[in-house]
Scaffold this active site. Sequence first.
Site, PDB file in Angstrom:
ATOM      1  CG  HIS A 138     100.218  53.594  80.420  1.00  0.00           C
ATOM      2  ND1 HIS A 138     100.512  53.695  81.764  1.00  0.00           N
ATOM      3  CD2 HIS A 138     100.513  52.319  80.082  1.00  0.00           C
ATOM      4  CE1 HIS A 138     100.959  52.533  82.209  1.00  0.00           C
ATOM      5  NE2 HIS A 138     100.973  51.671  81.197  1.00  0.00           N
ATOM      6  CG  ASP A 168      99.605  56.250  83.887  1.00  0.00           C
ATOM      7  OD1 ASP A 168      98.830  56.270  82.912  1.00  0.00           O
ATOM      8  OD2 ASP A 168     100.492  55.394  84.024  1.00  0.00           O
ATOM      9  CB  SER A 244     100.397  48.719  82.644  1.00  0.00           C
ATOM     10  OG  SER A 244     101.761  48.988  82.478  1.00  0.00           O
TER      11      SER A 244
END
Length: 498
Positions: A138, A168, A244
């Site tokens: 992402h 992911d 992230s």
Amino acid sequence: MTDPRTMTKHVSKLLAFLSVAVLMLLTVALAPMFSQAERDPGDAIPAAVTLPAESPPLAEVQAVVPRSQEQIYLSFAPLVKDASPAVVNVYTAKTVKSRASTMEQLLYGVPAQGSSVQNSLGSGVIVAAEGIVVTNNHVIQGADSFRVVLSDRREYPAELLLADERTDLAVLKIDTGTERLPTLDYADTRAVQVGDLVLAIGNPFGVGQTVTNGIISATARTDVGVSDYSFFLQTDAAVNPGNSGGALINTKGELVGVNTAIFSRTGGSVGIGFAIPSEMVKRVVDAAVNGGTFVRPWLGLAAQSVSFDIAKTQGLTRPIGVIVTEVFPDGPAAKAGLRRGDLVTAIDGREVFDEKGLKFLAAVRNPGEQAQLTVLRAGNSQTIKVQVEPPPGATEADVVLLADGSIFNGARVIELSPRLAEENGLDPFSKGSGIYVHSVTRGTISRNYFKPGDIIRTVNGKTTKTVKDLEGVLAKGGRTWEIEIERNGRTVKGTVRT
């Protein structure tokens, strides 16, 4: 009468004697501590609180005051100094086209069509010295270009090797010539326990590289909803937007996981963060380096979690494992002898509690390897070895564009298969056979009748199991089409006249 000066002398002698006595008693009492300090001057942890294998319970251990400067200045700094150079910033850029309204064109002279560049920032981890960087999917999804900035501020353009939405994870490569970059080794996440100390390293909110510490709060979180292959490590180390793709490391400086998501109502950290375990990270990175395709091994079964009532009927003291509800014909589970009704309690010695956990533990193995399933059948526990294999059947590479001029004109279709079901998160057992509508071309007639995700069951009374079946019906032509499709789990029938 006694002379006061004589009395003062006696009192002074008495006080001096008492002072010497007190000093001697203190010396005797403190001698063991000073001798221990001389024997172990560099101990990082006082001997009185060191817990060897056969140490007494913590309640019986007495706290002591630090006895050396080294003990006062205990710090994670050396660990961070070694690990942080392997954590990078990942910058992405995406060109977005826009169209101005007639009013904007007239009033402000804005061009009818324009474009702008959207930038985003995340973190990444160097896992191979030749410049292999892993981050979250992402972080890079939809971007046109990628740039990696090292901890020493050097910048490099990056090439995307693999992006896998369902795990992911994404893998990038930068070219630093002959220079070998610092890396993080993978931790054995099978040994991770709740309470283990961890550090999160990343770039939250774009403020620069930041380190937070905490513990592992939970393992095997499968109900987070971030990806289809959910099996997250949960931590209370502060993780915020921008973290992230960053590293979650243990006290050995090993990569425990890649920080992926947070649970938050405000957008900031509330102490509930999730990381993808390094065993899955390693599988995806290996796939990217050795071919660029991540193939998920397949067990060929469907299962449901065990409730407390089911556990009691199976003679279990607590709910554990999954009940096999379907076995795909000629699939790995069927070949190994698994049956409907079998209760799988563990895979490779690790307990499972739902189908997602079972799929994850199978997916960390390479196709062709054997997984050992602990199975409870008719009250007897046994071990069944299952050789995991890639799911068979058509893939997205086999999509066919229909362009025959009928109401199907512009639809991209593909045959349902276990592999297609795995790639798109479908259930191959409940969907049955049919033609899957992969996408529909804008501006074509098919957009009036079909949506991506539809499953075409029959056309003009003919069951369409393969694309050839569908093309055979379309070749006959006609102006009336009787169609049966499945949409969002519901069967829809209708007649279209053109």
